[in-house]
Motif scaffolding. Sequence first.
Motif, PDB file in Angstrom:
ATOM      1  N   VAL A  90       0.871  -1.184   0.000  1.00 13.88           N
ATOM      2  CA  VAL A  90       0.000   0.000   0.000  1.00 13.88           C
ATOM      3  C   VAL A  90       0.903   1.228   0.000  1.00 13.88           C
ATOM      4  O   VAL A  90       1.825   1.316   0.819  1.00 13.88           O
ATOM      5  CB  VAL A  90      -0.901   0.027   1.260  1.00 13.88           C
ATOM      6  CG1 VAL A  90      -1.804   1.247   1.242  1.00 13.88           C
ATOM      7  CG2 VAL A  90      -1.735  -1.248   1.359  1.00 13.88           C
ATOM      8  N   PHE A  91       0.630   2.156  -0.904  1.00 14.73           N
ATOM      9  CA  PHE A  91       1.471   3.345  -1.006  1.00 14.73           C
ATOM     10  C   PHE A  91       0.678   4.597  -0.668  1.00 14.73           C
ATOM     11  O   PHE A  91      -0.552   4.570  -0.603  1.00 14.73           O
ATOM     12  CB  PHE A  91       2.043   3.471  -2.420  1.00 14.73           C
ATOM     13  CG  PHE A  91       2.941   2.333  -2.801  1.00 14.73           C
ATOM     14  CD1 PHE A  91       4.247   2.278  -2.334  1.00 14.73           C
ATOM     15  CD2 PHE A  91       2.480   1.305  -3.605  1.00 14.73           C
ATOM     16  CE1 PHE A  91       5.082   1.225  -2.670  1.00 14.73           C
ATOM     17  CE2 PHE A  91       3.308   0.240  -3.947  1.00 14.73           C
ATOM     18  CZ  PHE A  91       4.613   0.201  -3.479  1.00 14.73           C
ATOM     19  N   GLN A  92       1.412   5.691  -0.519  1.00 17.49           N
ATOM     20  CA  GLN A  92       0.761   6.979  -0.227  1.00 17.49           C
ATOM     21  C   GLN A  92      -0.188   7.378  -1.357  1.00 17.49           C
ATOM     22  O   GLN A  92      -1.305   7.819  -1.137  1.00 17.49           O
ATOM     23  CB  GLN A  92       1.847   8.039  -0.023  1.00 17.49           C
ATOM     24  CG  GLN A  92       1.303   9.423   0.235  1.00 17.49           C
ATOM     25  CD  GLN A  92       2.411  10.398   0.592  1.00 17.49           C
ATOM     26  OE1 GLN A  92       3.555  10.014   0.814  1.00 17.49           O
ATOM     27  NE2 GLN A  92       2.074  11.662   0.655  1.00 17.49           N
ATOM     28  N   GLN A 150      -8.159   4.813  -0.741  1.00 14.00           N
ATOM     29  CA  GLN A 150      -7.079   4.102  -0.059  1.00 14.00           C
ATOM     30  C   GLN A 150      -7.583   2.765   0.465  1.00 14.00           C
ATOM     31  O   GLN A 150      -6.848   1.773   0.465  1.00 14.00           O
ATOM     32  CB  GLN A 150      -6.478   4.955   1.084  1.00 14.00           C
ATOM     33  CG  GLN A 150      -5.199   4.410   1.701  1.00 14.00           C
ATOM     34  CD  GLN A 150      -4.059   4.198   0.708  1.00 14.00           C
ATOM     35  OE1 GLN A 150      -4.200   3.480  -0.291  1.00 14.00           O
ATOM     36  NE2 GLN A 150      -2.928   4.828   0.970  1.00 14.00           N
ATOM     37  N   ARG A 151      -8.860   2.714   0.876  1.00 15.90           N
ATOM     38  CA  ARG A 151      -9.396   1.425   1.329  1.00 15.90           C
ATOM     39  C   ARG A 151      -9.494   0.432   0.162  1.00 15.90           C
ATOM     40  O   ARG A 151      -9.250  -0.760   0.332  1.00 15.90           O
ATOM     41  CB  ARG A 151     -10.735   1.618   2.040  1.00 15.90           C
ATOM     42  CG  ARG A 151     -10.503   2.106   3.472  1.00 15.90           C
ATOM     43  CD  ARG A 151     -11.767   2.156   4.276  1.00 15.90           C
ATOM     44  NE  ARG A 151     -12.484   3.404   4.074  1.00 15.90           N
ATOM     45  CZ  ARG A 151     -13.799   3.536   4.151  1.00 15.90           C
ATOM     46  NH1 ARG A 151     -14.546   2.499   4.410  1.00 15.90           N
ATOM     47  NH2 ARG A 151     -14.362   4.717   3.971  1.00 15.90           N
ATOM     48  N   PRO A 170       0.547   5.363   4.353  1.00 20.02           N
ATOM     49  CA  PRO A 170      -0.779   5.117   3.747  1.00 20.02           C
ATOM     50  C   PRO A 170      -1.773   6.239   4.014  1.00 20.02           C
ATOM     51  O   PRO A 170      -2.773   6.344   3.314  1.00 20.02           O
ATOM     52  CB  PRO A 170      -1.233   3.809   4.415  1.00 20.02           C
ATOM     53  CG  PRO A 170      -0.504   3.764   5.710  1.00 20.02           C
ATOM     54  CD  PRO A 170       0.828   4.402   5.433  1.00 20.02           C
ATOM     55  N   THR A 171      -1.491   7.077   5.013  1.00 17.38           N
ATOM     56  CA  THR A 171      -2.428   8.168   5.323  1.00 17.38           C
ATOM     57  C   THR A 171      -1.904   9.509   4.832  1.00 17.38           C
ATOM     58  O   THR A 171      -2.519  10.547   5.067  1.00 17.38           O
ATOM     59  CB  THR A 171      -2.652   8.264   6.844  1.00 17.38           C
ATOM     60  OG1 THR A 171      -1.399   8.561   7.464  1.00 17.38           O
ATOM     61  CG2 THR A 171      -3.191   6.963   7.413  1.00 17.38           C
TER      62      THR A 171
END
Length: 244
Positions: A90-92, A150-151, A170-171
């Motif tokens: 998972v990336f930014q 993102q989810r 991720p956030t």
Amino acid sequence: MAPLVVDNVVKRFHQGDRVITALAGISLAVQQGQFLAVMGASGSGKSTLLHLMAGLARPNAGSIRINGADLARMSDKQLTLFRRRNIGLVFQAFNLIPTLTAQENVSLPLMLDSSDGGAVAAKVDQLLHILGLSDRRTHRPDALSGGEQQRVAIGRALAADPAIVLADEPTGNLDSVSGKSVCELLRDLCLTHGKTIVMVTHEPSVAVYAQEVVVIRDGQFVQRFATDGATGQDLAARYQESLK
Ligand SMILES: Nc1ncnc2c1ncn2[C@@H]1O[C@H](COP(=O)(O)OP(=O)(O)OP(=O)(O)O)[C@@H](O)[C@H]1O
Ligand SMILES: [Mg+2]
């Protein structure tokens, strides 16, 4: 045995005639079902560490073992297959495919590995439910909020049921409310679904969701501590202290 072991890893980059040592002999182990945050200033080597853990780049020295397998011993092709089956990334930036719906983006990795359409649909249904996206399944990325996107990206990372999830800030592109929901989701994946998670962040308010924090500086290990119900402020103080 810890599912993820980083042993004395060195990574150098050549930039013109300069050599940049991004990781200067770093070691750490992540236990089964653990949620670990990696903190450090900009340029301290966090993303480089995560890329090496994912087998997206190779170290100059040292080794990385995932479920006992030494990544250095794999060919690029073996590494690609191994990553697809064992690691969720998972990336930014969400990196979703804009023309595909939420459901299709999540199912993409499964399409690569499986021809059983029914099984894929059932798996994707289950994931969308866990992610709280069941009623957004037909939305394309431009019709989803940042947090929802993102989810979806986390759903895609989880589709092949990897034991290990690696998340780089991720956030970072999310407002605080969406960021919180992504953090809660990651914590739940660890506590309820037994995933082993490594998350890079420089925000103490995000790191508190992890069980432990590793601080790195200049590509070297500085400190490791348990979060133990610390508030974001407690953790910020602890983090600043460790960098003195
Ligand atoms: N491909 C590359 N070529 C040359 N230098 C690089 C390369 N990738 C990273 N670096 C350098 O290695 C160091 C570590 O970079 P890295 O991206 O791991 O930092 P980071 O801790 O993730 O920072 P940030 O919080 O800003 O994302 C930096 O000094 C960076 O400039
Ligand atoms: Mg980074």
